[in-house]
Write a protein that holds these residues in place. Sequence first.
Motif, mmCIF file in Angstrom:
data_model
loop_
_atom_site.group_PDB
_atom_site.id
_atom_site.type_symbol
_atom_site.label_atom_id
_atom_site.label_comp_id
_atom_site.label_asym_id
_atom_site.label_seq_id
_atom_site.Cartn_x
_atom_site.Cartn_y
_atom_site.Cartn_z
ATOM 1 N N ARG A 1 0.858 -1.185 0.000
ATOM 2 C CA ARG A 1 0.000 0.000 0.000
ATOM 3 C C ARG A 1 0.893 1.234 0.000
ATOM 4 N NH1 ARG A 1 -3.886 -0.415 5.010
ATOM 5 N NH2 ARG A 1 -4.875 1.360 3.955
ATOM 6 N N VAL A 2 0.571 2.157 -0.902
ATOM 7 C CA VAL A 2 1.370 3.371 -1.065
ATOM 8 C C VAL A 2 0.436 4.572 -1.036
ATOM 9 C CG1 VAL A 2 3.041 4.595 -2.501
ATOM 10 C CG2 VAL A 2 3.023 2.088 -2.489
ATOM 11 N N PHE A 3 0.852 5.595 -0.313
ATOM 12 C CA PHE A 3 0.018 6.789 -0.147
ATOM 13 C C PHE A 3 0.757 8.027 -0.646
ATOM 14 C CE2 PHE A 3 -1.768 3.779 2.722
ATOM 15 C CZ PHE A 3 -3.064 4.158 3.021
ATOM 16 N N TYR A 4 -0.020 8.968 -1.174
ATOM 17 C CA TYR A 4 0.441 10.338 -1.377
ATOM 18 C C TYR A 4 -0.325 11.177 -0.358
ATOM 19 C CZ TYR A 4 2.418 8.870 -5.869
ATOM 20 O OH TYR A 4 3.155 8.250 -6.857
ATOM 21 N N GLY A 5 0.314 11.464 0.758
ATOM 22 C CA GLY A 5 -0.411 12.134 1.832
ATOM 23 C C GLY A 5 -1.508 11.229 2.354
ATOM 24 N N ALA A 6 -2.746 11.714 2.321
ATOM 25 C CA ALA A 6 -3.878 10.912 2.793
ATOM 26 C C ALA A 6 -4.488 10.063 1.684
ATOM 27 C CB ALA A 6 -4.948 11.826 3.385
ATOM 28 N N ARG B 1 3.598 2.342 2.754
ATOM 29 C CA ARG B 1 3.202 2.530 4.145
ATOM 30 C C ARG B 1 2.910 1.190 4.808
ATOM 31 N NH1 ARG B 1 -1.137 7.187 5.414
ATOM 32 N NH2 ARG B 1 0.474 8.319 4.207
ATOM 33 N N HIS B 2 2.480 0.234 4.002
ATOM 34 C CA HIS B 2 2.208 -1.118 4.489
ATOM 35 C C HIS B 2 2.689 -2.110 3.440
ATOM 36 C CE1 HIS B 2 -0.355 0.478 7.714
ATOM 37 N NE2 HIS B 2 -0.918 1.244 6.800
#
Length: 255
Positions: free
Chosen positions: A28-33, A74-75
């Motif tokens: 899992r990859v995030f750009y900010g929220a 992030r995960h």
Amino acid sequence: MSTTTELQKDAGTAGTSEETLLELKSMRVFYGAIEAIKGIDLTVRKGEIVALLGGNGAGKTTTLRTVSGMLQPRHGEVLLRGERIDGIKSHELVRFGIGHVPEGRRVFSTMTVRENLEMGAYRFSSVDMAEMDRVFTLFPRLAERRSQQAGTLSGGEQQMLAIGRALMGKPELLLLDEPSMGLAPLIVQQIFEIIEEINKQGTTVLLVEQNATQALGLANRGYVLETGEVAMSGPATDLLADNRIRAAYLGEGAA
């Protein structure tokens, strides 16, 4: 949410092995929220060409940038030869045998072709001239223009240079992001023939490509991303024959 559809287990393809080179686990990859990659699983075996397809915003480039260390998940996990590499910086991952040709080529425009290639070998104490000769054999146009500034090359020549520069790092895994973008059909065909030759010479390839016909015609297997999730996966021949793929990417109505 899309449901992953495994079309069938690939029985293996000539030139590939059952050895897993790259594996993404629940990544899992995030750009900010904003969650751009929503827990995908993906495997690339040694010797394969694996195509990663999907529309704009599906998460293809984000996936490559995470594998090469430019982004951090992030995960989940990113494993190379069974060892976790998430958390390692991108310039260090080159030493692990990963080469990344980004979307848009990004050559050093004021440097010559030869200087660009030399930059690709920065992980070594000296430039391997045999490797440079190999690049010039794969890309005769670059050999002809070795003293020319990269910014004066055509788009196709710059794409060749970007691939050649990555090869100078002697990658075991080559990440290619949209190598056909903005190129004339004849040049696209040449680029894909060279990718096939690079693979035959022993380099595993993870290919992001909008041109589904070209990509699946070249690949052993493929994954289709939709809004950050794996919607379909399977042998390339099966994906190419699937009506949903043909309708979404080849402009044909589903039967």
